[in-house]
Write a protein that holds these residues in place. Structure first.
Motif, mmCIF file in Angstrom:
data_model
loop_
_atom_site.group_PDB
_atom_site.id
_atom_site.type_symbol
_atom_site.label_atom_id
_atom_site.label_comp_id
_atom_site.label_asym_id
_atom_site.label_seq_id
_atom_site.Cartn_x
_atom_site.Cartn_y
_atom_site.Cartn_z
ATOM 1 N N PHE A 123 6.764 6.839 -8.747
ATOM 2 C CA PHE A 123 7.273 5.216 -8.505
ATOM 3 C C PHE A 123 7.363 5.211 -6.974
ATOM 4 O O PHE A 123 7.314 6.072 -6.006
ATOM 5 N N GLY A 124 7.342 3.660 -6.711
ATOM 6 C CA GLY A 124 7.572 3.067 -5.440
ATOM 7 C C GLY A 124 8.466 2.301 -5.485
ATOM 8 O O GLY A 124 9.037 1.546 -6.397
ATOM 9 N N VAL A 125 9.071 1.964 -4.036
ATOM 10 C CA VAL A 125 10.296 1.020 -4.101
ATOM 11 C C VAL A 125 10.135 -0.018 -3.177
ATOM 12 O O VAL A 125 9.746 0.391 -1.959
ATOM 13 N N ALA A 126 10.575 -1.373 -3.271
ATOM 14 C CA ALA A 126 10.531 -2.417 -2.435
ATOM 15 C C ALA A 126 12.290 -2.263 -2.109
ATOM 16 O O ALA A 126 13.007 -2.791 -3.077
ATOM 17 N N TYR A 127 12.589 -1.877 -0.809
ATOM 18 C CA TYR A 127 14.043 -1.628 -0.783
ATOM 19 C C TYR A 127 14.530 -3.065 -0.278
ATOM 20 O O TYR A 127 13.861 -3.825 0.347
ATOM 21 N N ASP A 128 15.864 -2.981 -0.778
ATOM 22 C CA ASP A 128 16.574 -4.258 -0.362
ATOM 23 C C ASP A 128 16.014 -5.651 -0.442
ATOM 24 O O ASP A 128 16.017 -6.576 0.446
ATOM 25 N N SER A 129 15.328 -5.700 -1.666
ATOM 26 C CA SER A 129 14.707 -6.936 -1.626
ATOM 27 C C SER A 129 14.976 -7.983 -2.598
ATOM 28 O O SER A 129 14.750 -8.870 -2.901
ATOM 29 N N ILE A 130 16.477 -7.795 -3.169
ATOM 30 C CA ILE A 130 17.208 -8.871 -4.068
ATOM 31 C C ILE A 130 18.418 -9.010 -3.179
ATOM 32 O O ILE A 130 19.072 -8.227 -2.801
ATOM 33 N N PRO A 134 20.877 -0.846 -7.051
ATOM 34 C CA PRO A 134 20.899 -2.321 -7.105
ATOM 35 C C PRO A 134 20.533 -3.097 -5.948
ATOM 36 O O PRO A 134 21.091 -2.436 -4.896
ATOM 37 N N GLY A 135 19.568 -3.876 -6.003
ATOM 38 C CA GLY A 135 18.909 -4.250 -4.806
ATOM 39 C C GLY A 135 17.605 -4.133 -4.238
ATOM 40 O O GLY A 135 17.077 -4.778 -3.956
ATOM 41 N N ASN A 136 17.338 -2.976 -4.673
ATOM 42 C CA ASN A 136 15.979 -2.457 -4.884
ATOM 43 C C ASN A 136 15.133 -2.882 -5.960
ATOM 44 O O ASN A 136 15.801 -3.121 -7.054
ATOM 45 N N VAL A 137 13.875 -2.880 -5.677
ATOM 46 C CA VAL A 137 12.988 -2.895 -7.051
ATOM 47 C C VAL A 137 12.042 -1.689 -7.288
ATOM 48 O O VAL A 137 11.496 -1.442 -6.254
ATOM 49 N N TYR A 138 11.910 -1.266 -8.437
ATOM 50 C CA TYR A 138 11.222 -0.027 -8.707
ATOM 51 C C TYR A 138 10.015 -0.287 -9.509
ATOM 52 O O TYR A 138 9.978 -0.826 -10.489
ATOM 53 N N PHE A 139 8.757 0.141 -8.911
ATOM 54 C CA PHE A 139 7.602 0.056 -9.549
ATOM 55 C C PHE A 139 7.020 1.273 -9.815
ATOM 56 O O PHE A 139 6.882 2.400 -9.290
ATOM 57 N N PHE A 140 6.458 1.476 -11.165
ATOM 58 C CA PHE A 140 5.630 2.554 -11.678
ATOM 59 C C PHE A 140 4.618 2.415 -12.698
ATOM 60 O O PHE A 140 4.474 1.364 -13.218
ATOM 61 N N MET A 159 -4.644 -2.909 -5.897
ATOM 62 C CA MET A 159 -4.743 -1.575 -4.945
ATOM 63 C C MET A 159 -4.863 -0.306 -5.617
ATOM 64 O O MET A 159 -5.346 0.635 -5.525
ATOM 65 N N GLY A 160 -4.056 -0.224 -6.755
ATOM 66 C CA GLY A 160 -3.925 0.673 -7.698
ATOM 67 C C GLY A 160 -4.981 1.269 -8.863
ATOM 68 O O GLY A 160 -5.396 2.303 -9.127
ATOM 69 N N THR A 161 -5.735 0.070 -9.183
ATOM 70 C CA THR A 161 -6.842 0.270 -10.089
ATOM 71 C C THR A 161 -8.121 -0.121 -9.583
ATOM 72 O O THR A 161 -9.274 0.251 -10.309
ATOM 73 N N GLY A 162 -8.249 -0.859 -8.578
ATOM 74 C CA GLY A 162 -9.550 -1.328 -8.079
ATOM 75 C C GLY A 162 -10.127 -2.572 -8.804
ATOM 76 O O GLY A 162 -11.198 -2.891 -8.654
ATOM 77 N N ARG A 163 -9.150 -3.155 -9.582
ATOM 78 C CA ARG A 163 -9.675 -4.139 -10.435
ATOM 79 C C ARG A 163 -8.801 -5.496 -9.656
ATOM 80 O O ARG A 163 -7.731 -5.160 -9.536
ATOM 81 N N VAL A 164 -9.250 -6.947 -10.203
ATOM 82 C CA VAL A 164 -8.424 -7.935 -9.778
ATOM 83 C C VAL A 164 -7.229 -7.940 -10.596
ATOM 84 O O VAL A 164 -7.444 -7.830 -12.058
ATOM 85 N N ALA A 195 0.865 -1.190 -0.171
ATOM 86 C CA ALA A 195 0.090 0.100 -0.066
ATOM 87 C C ALA A 195 0.859 1.318 -0.075
ATOM 88 O O ALA A 195 0.459 2.291 -0.566
ATOM 89 N N ARG A 196 1.972 1.320 0.723
ATOM 90 C CA ARG A 196 2.972 2.346 0.773
ATOM 91 C C ARG A 196 3.577 2.392 -0.723
ATOM 92 O O ARG A 196 3.668 3.688 -1.252
ATOM 93 N N ILE A 197 3.947 1.271 -1.236
ATOM 94 C CA ILE A 197 4.562 1.582 -2.593
ATOM 95 C C ILE A 197 3.340 2.011 -3.516
ATOM 96 O O ILE A 197 3.631 2.889 -4.496
#
Length: 244
Positions: free
Chosen positions: A26-33, A193-199, A89-94, A15-17
């Motif tokens: 953009f949102g980040v999943a930190y240190d996820s790799i 590197p190590g993070n994953v970025y979503f947009f 969460m972002g679109t309201g659709r499955v 939800a934070r992302i």
């Protein structure tokens, strides 16, 4: 039992992302790799670039990265759940249960420079970007974007019109000059590197800046959920959009 290739992120983190994607682009999943897995992948990419004389490399599809962490990531239940949840969460659709459109890009040398400042919309709602190798000196090849400029179009033809208006010589010149001169204000993403970025790749105009010729900027992209996948017009006319 080995650790999962991607963490099982709780809904509060996802939800934070999503909130960051809406607010900041953009949102980040930190240190996820995992660093050890990342190091093996870095060697794999460096070898591919060395094999072509230090120039640009693009590998498309899971088969091109078979046996690597990127293949494992595309199959990871945790990573797939994260993308489906972000979509919901972002679109309201499955979130649809569909495979990723997967690309690995390595920018280096003279040919790498030619792939900078190509502004585009993605064909997929979510783009998950995994930085593999990023220059630590000089030009770093940052991701730049004008986030969330459009909604998800109801028809493929409306989407195609957006792309025609963007993907033409005049528009590209204006955007490139605006970006290099500083006249246009865009969101810059300095990736680690190590993070994953979503947009929202479908909704955001984006490109990458160049990196120095003697450096490597390597990223893996996982594109998720093409809203026009079932369009007959698309099947007749489209090609996959450029990648970041």
């Amino acid at each position: 039992m080995s650790e999962p290739v991607f963490p099982d992120l709780p809904d509060s983190v996802l939800a934070r992302i999503v909130g960051d994607m809406h607010r900041n682009g953009f949102g980040v999943a930190y240190d996820s790799i995992d660093p050890a897995r990342l190091a093996v992948l870095q060697d794999f990419v460096a070898g591919k670039i060395a094999a072509v004389g230090g120039e640009y490399v693009a590998l498309t599809g899971p088969g091109a990265v078979s046996g690597t962490m990127l293949e494992a990531l595309s199959l990871s239940p945790e990573f797939n759940r994260a993308c489906r949840t972000i979509y919901r969460m972002g679109t309201g659709r499955v979130g649809p249960d569909v495979p990723f459109y997967q690309v690995l890009r390595g920018l280096s040398g003279k040919t790498g420079e030619k792939h900078a400042y190509f502004f585009h919309y993605d064909s997929y709602v979510i783009t998950a970007l995994v930085p593999i190798l990023m220059p630590s000196v000089g030009k770093a090849g940052d991701l730049i974007m004008f986030p969330n400029l459009r909604g998800i179009r109801k028809t493929y033809l409306a989407n195609l019109l957006d792309k025609v208006l963007l993907d033409n010589r005049l528009t590209q010149i204006v955007l490139r000059r605006g970006a290099t001169s500083g006249r246009l204000r865009f969101t810059r993403v300095r990736m680690k590197p190590g993070n994953v970025y979503f947009f929202w790749g479908y909704r955001s105009v984006h490109a990458n800046e160049p990196c120095d010729r003697d450096q490597i900027r390597a990223t893996a992209l996982f594109h998720y959920a093409n809203p026009h996948a079932d369009s007959g017009v698309r099947r007749l006319t489209s090609r996959e959009a450029p990648v970041d």
